[in-house]
Design an enzyme around this catalytic site. Structure first.
Site, short mmCIF file in Angstrom:
data_model
loop_
_atom_site.label_atom_id
_atom_site.label_comp_id
_atom_site.label_asym_id
_atom_site.label_seq_id
_atom_site.Cartn_x
_atom_site.Cartn_y
_atom_site.Cartn_z
N ASP A 32 0.76 -1.43 0.19
CA ASP A 32 -0.05 0.03 0.05
C ASP A 32 0.95 1.17 -0.05
OD1 ASP A 32 -2.20 1.46 -0.08
OD2 ASP A 32 -2.74 1.08 2.10
N ASN A 80 -10.56 -2.75 -6.50
CA ASN A 80 -9.52 -1.69 -7.23
C ASN A 80 -10.29 -1.50 -8.78
OD1 ASN A 80 -6.71 -2.96 -5.85
ND2 ASN A 80 -7.85 -1.07 -5.41
C1 FPP Z 1 -1.73 0.26 -3.37
O1 FPP Z 1 -1.38 1.61 -3.27
C2 FPP Z 1 -1.41 -0.61 -4.52
C3 FPP Z 1 -1.94 -1.40 -5.46
C4 FPP Z 1 -3.40 -1.09 -5.54
C5 FPP Z 1 -1.44 -2.11 -6.65
C6 FPP Z 1 0.14 -2.57 -6.18
C7 FPP Z 1 0.55 -2.56 -7.50
C8 FPP Z 1 1.99 -2.75 -7.60
C9 FPP Z 1 2.95 -2.61 -6.64
C10 FPP Z 1 2.45 -2.80 -9.21
C11 FPP Z 1 2.28 -3.79 -9.99
C12 FPP Z 1 2.28 -5.39 -9.33
C13 FPP Z 1 2.95 -6.37 -10.10
C14 FPP Z 1 2.74 -7.81 -9.13
C15 FPP Z 1 3.46 -6.15 -11.19
P1 FPP Z 1 -2.50 2.51 -3.55
O2 FPP Z 1 -2.55 3.03 -5.10
O3 FPP Z 1 -3.77 2.32 -2.74
O4 FPP Z 1 -1.82 3.82 -2.60
P2 FPP Z 1 -2.48 4.97 -1.84
O5 FPP Z 1 -3.26 4.14 -0.69
O6 FPP Z 1 -1.33 5.89 -1.33
O7 FPP Z 1 -3.40 5.66 -2.69
#
Ligand code: FPP
EC number: 2.5.1.-
Length: 258
Positions: A32, A80
């Protein structure tokens, strides 16, 4: 150079403290903070996700080095899909490009790729690439890397109950025969052991519909570090913290000592 050397020594110090006889068998991570990482620097959220893939690479490599058997990453939740279209498209593109890029590393390190979630909901290109890498790595035995994609734990439990109900209806199993193993055997995670250590980055302290059944006895570790900044030393820190906990599984300390 000096800075890098200092980080390397700090990492070595933490790594040296790890007890290799007490490693968690299964680590799960809620990655996250990509969006906040980007926003802090005035960048688009998608750049945060791009940098998140660097952390994924480093943590997979680190788990392989430590000989962790199972690593499960929450890459995309059922919720998501409600994000802006561009962000969803970027995440799917990153998935495809990462899979293409990492197939060699997975093969070299004998890592089996696995995926849990409603994979039918993924765009065709992402699903095809994913299934291809899963097929190509299926005989690797050093570590199982599971990506949770279009995954929601409640949906998984609903699907499980539906499947078991069908079996009951068709007299393949009787209600009194249903036990924890029956449920386990119908979850996406049927081939995986329970989670030992669950890590969530970015300071949020919640589970967000991730592996609700499978974390029943997991140790939870929350860190303020945003996912794109997550590096090996952060993982060593989480493992060391895990190793200092007493896992009682409902028993008393005295019982464990006996
Ligand atoms: C949460 O951060 C993260 C995600 C929803 C996606 C995770 C994906 C990756 C790390 C990249 C792709 C993965 C692979 C396996 C190739 P957020 O966007 O919710 O962050 P925030 O809470 O700060 O908005």
């Amino acid at each position: 150079m000096e800075g890098n050397l200092a980080i390397a020594i700090f990492n070595m110090d933490l790594k040296a403290q790890i007890d290799h006889d007490k490693l968690p068998r299964h680590i799960a991570v809620i990655m996250d903070g990509n969006g906040r990482w980007a926003k802090k620097q005035g960048l688009f959220r998608t750049i945060g996700h791009e940098n998140g893939t660097k952390a994924v690479r480093e943590i997979v490599e680190c788990c392989a080095e430590l000989k962790i058997e199972y690593l499960t990453l929450y890459a995309f939740s059922t919720e998501n899909w409600n994000r802006p279209k561009l962000e969803v498209e970027t995440l799917m593109k990153l998935l495809v490009s990462s899979l293409k890029k990492e197939i060699e590393t997975l093969t070299k390190n004998k890592i089996r790729l696995n995926a849990i979630g409603n994979l039918d909901a993924l765009p065709k290109k992402a699903r095809t690439e994913l299934l291809d890498v899963i097929e190509k790595t299926k005989n690797n035995q050093h570590m199982t890397l599971t990506l949770a994609l279009s995954y929601g734990s409640r949906q998984e439990i609903v699907k499980t109950i539906q499947e078991i109900s069908h079996k009951v209806k068709n007299n393949l199993i009787s209600p009194s025969e249903i036990d924890e193993a029956t449920i386990n055997n119908h979850l996406y995670t049927r081939d995986l052991p329970d989670v030992d250590l669950l890590i969530r980055t970015s300071g949020e302290q919640r589970i967000s519909n991730f592996l609700l059944w499978q974390i029943a006895y997991a140790e939870l570790f929350f860190t303020e570090t945003l996912w794109p900044d997550y590096r090996k030393n952060h993982l060593f820190e989480a493992i060391l913290n895990y190793q200092n906990r007493e896992r009682r599984f409902g028993k008393t300390s005295e019982q464990l000592e006996q």
